[in-house]
Design a protein around this motif. Sequence first.
Motif, PDB file in Angstrom:
ATOM      1  N   VAL A 149       0.845  -1.204   0.000  1.00  0.00           N
ATOM      2  CA  VAL A 149       0.000   0.000   0.000  1.00  0.00           C
ATOM      3  C   VAL A 149       0.875   1.247   0.000  1.00  0.00           C
ATOM      4  O   VAL A 149       0.648   2.198  -0.774  1.00  0.00           O
ATOM      5  CB  VAL A 149      -0.950  -0.012   1.208  1.00  0.00           C
ATOM      6  N   GLY A 150       1.877   1.257   0.869  1.00  0.00           N
ATOM      7  CA  GLY A 150       2.778   2.403   0.903  1.00  0.00           C
ATOM      8  C   GLY A 150       3.570   2.554  -0.377  1.00  0.00           C
ATOM      9  O   GLY A 150       3.824   3.679  -0.839  1.00  0.00           O
ATOM     10  N   ALA A 165       8.501  11.903  -1.888  1.00  0.00           N
ATOM     11  CA  ALA A 165       8.616  10.463  -2.132  1.00  0.00           C
ATOM     12  C   ALA A 165      10.077  10.073  -2.367  1.00  0.00           C
ATOM     13  O   ALA A 165      10.532   9.024  -1.884  1.00  0.00           O
ATOM     14  CB  ALA A 165       7.759  10.066  -3.327  1.00  0.00           C
ATOM     15  N   VAL A 189       3.069   6.592  -6.981  1.00  0.00           N
ATOM     16  CA  VAL A 189       2.208   7.610  -7.607  1.00  0.00           C
ATOM     17  C   VAL A 189       2.725   8.998  -7.277  1.00  0.00           C
ATOM     18  O   VAL A 189       2.748   9.896  -8.138  1.00  0.00           O
ATOM     19  CB  VAL A 189       0.752   7.421  -7.149  1.00  0.00           C
ATOM     20  N   MET A 190       3.151   9.202  -6.037  1.00  0.00           N
ATOM     21  CA  MET A 190       3.721  10.497  -5.659  1.00  0.00           C
ATOM     22  C   MET A 190       4.998  10.774  -6.444  1.00  0.00           C
ATOM     23  O   MET A 190       5.228  11.907  -6.895  1.00  0.00           O
ATOM     24  CB  MET A 190       4.008  10.526  -4.161  1.00  0.00           C
ATOM     25  N   PHE A 249      -6.827   9.447 -11.307  1.00  0.00           N
ATOM     26  CA  PHE A 249      -6.987   8.344 -10.359  1.00  0.00           C
ATOM     27  C   PHE A 249      -7.665   7.142 -11.000  1.00  0.00           C
ATOM     28  O   PHE A 249      -7.221   6.005 -10.838  1.00  0.00           O
ATOM     29  CB  PHE A 249      -7.803   8.830  -9.150  1.00  0.00           C
ATOM     30  N   LEU A 277       1.387   4.152  -3.080  1.00  0.00           N
ATOM     31  CA  LEU A 277       1.224   5.588  -2.800  1.00  0.00           C
ATOM     32  C   LEU A 277       2.497   6.355  -3.133  1.00  0.00           C
ATOM     33  O   LEU A 277       2.451   7.418  -3.778  1.00  0.00           O
ATOM     34  CB  LEU A 277       0.844   5.771  -1.333  1.00  0.00           C
ATOM     35  N   ALA A 336       7.955   0.802  -3.746  1.00  0.00           N
ATOM     36  CA  ALA A 336       7.716   2.009  -4.533  1.00  0.00           C
ATOM     37  C   ALA A 336       8.470   1.959  -5.853  1.00  0.00           C
ATOM     38  O   ALA A 336       7.926   2.309  -6.916  1.00  0.00           O
ATOM     39  CB  ALA A 336       8.127   3.246  -3.730  1.00  0.00           C
ATOM     40  N   SER A 360       4.288  12.005  -9.811  1.00  0.00           N
ATOM     41  CA  SER A 360       3.429  13.184  -9.874  1.00  0.00           C
ATOM     42  C   SER A 360       4.180  14.374 -10.468  1.00  0.00           C
ATOM     43  O   SER A 360       5.382  14.550 -10.214  1.00  0.00           O
ATOM     44  CB  SER A 360       2.928  13.534  -8.473  1.00  0.00           C
ATOM     45  N   ARG A 372      -6.154   3.378 -11.672  1.00  0.00           N
ATOM     46  CA  ARG A 372      -6.764   2.209 -11.038  1.00  0.00           C
ATOM     47  C   ARG A 372      -7.311   1.211 -12.044  1.00  0.00           C
ATOM     48  O   ARG A 372      -7.203   0.006 -11.855  1.00  0.00           O
ATOM     49  CB  ARG A 372      -7.888   2.663 -10.100  1.00  0.00           C
TER      50      ARG A 372
END
Length: 319
Positions: free
Chosen positions: A78-79, A98, A85-86, A191, A82, A165, A89, A195
């Motif tokens: 999960v981390g 990140a 994606v960061m 988003f 995230l 990551a 960005s 997904r």
Amino acid sequence: MKQPARPENIKAVPVRHPGRWAGAVVILVLLAMLLHALFQNKAFQWDVFAKYFFDSSILHGLTVTLELTALAMLMGVVGGILLAVMRLSPNPLLSGTAWIYIWFFRGTPVLVQLVIWFNLGALWPSLSLGVPFGPAFWSENTNTLIPVFVAALLGLGLNEAAYMAEIVRGGIQSVDEGQAEASHALGMSRFVTMRRIVLPQAMRVIIPPTGNETISMLKTTSLVSVIALEELFRAGQNIYSRTFQTIPLLIVVSVWYLLLTSLLTVGQYYIERHYARGSNRALPPTPIQRIRALFQGRPTPPPVPPVTNSGVHGGGNLS
């Protein structure tokens, strides 16, 4: 007109491979020596191994190891998503944050991080919530809030997030950018595109290294023994520190790790096979199918290469 003479039949002589036979003989001899050493050397104490293999302390440590592995990998996946994606960005603050996180957690040993989380109370005796730089509405002792199991989970999970990551980022970047552009043209948000379009296709690249990380995490949990959490390795240590039967207890622990990693390897194979459905016309055979084909005397067919966007193998076109 004279007919040409028929050429003689070619006498095909199979190529001999003496090196293969010599290598096979050497391996068989080494295997026989290994088996002889395992079962003739009384120092292995196989009776002690059988006595403690299902010991309650060992099984309790095994349960803690599995819990740590599952929760730490969940936190890491999960981390990692995230953070990936960061990192991708266009916002420099998000991508920079990140990058610093990944740089720090990948640059320091996980053992050091575990010890820091275990001794966090030395830095902050209590943790509180409230107005920044103002009064606190709630406060709790750090050692009460972060017991040994939570310290181990934070040390393993947050470190794993940094590695996941990079794995997720590589998977996302493996998907053609035209896919995202087309979804944006259809009105999908960033988003929803991530997904429903990008991540499902990136899974074929993400799954293999994630399986390796899971197996590695299972073994890395043994490091939490330094903060006195009784997982599988620590349970073995506690027993042989009382009985002085070090070798058989280490074998007990090693066999349990081998069994668990073998189960995870099989699970990884089937997950990879599931996500290969979109790229291969014929899925690779399962181990059961390979064994069945072996006993039936039929060769196992090789998997069909993936079909490219042009519709034919090898990237040609139909025109």
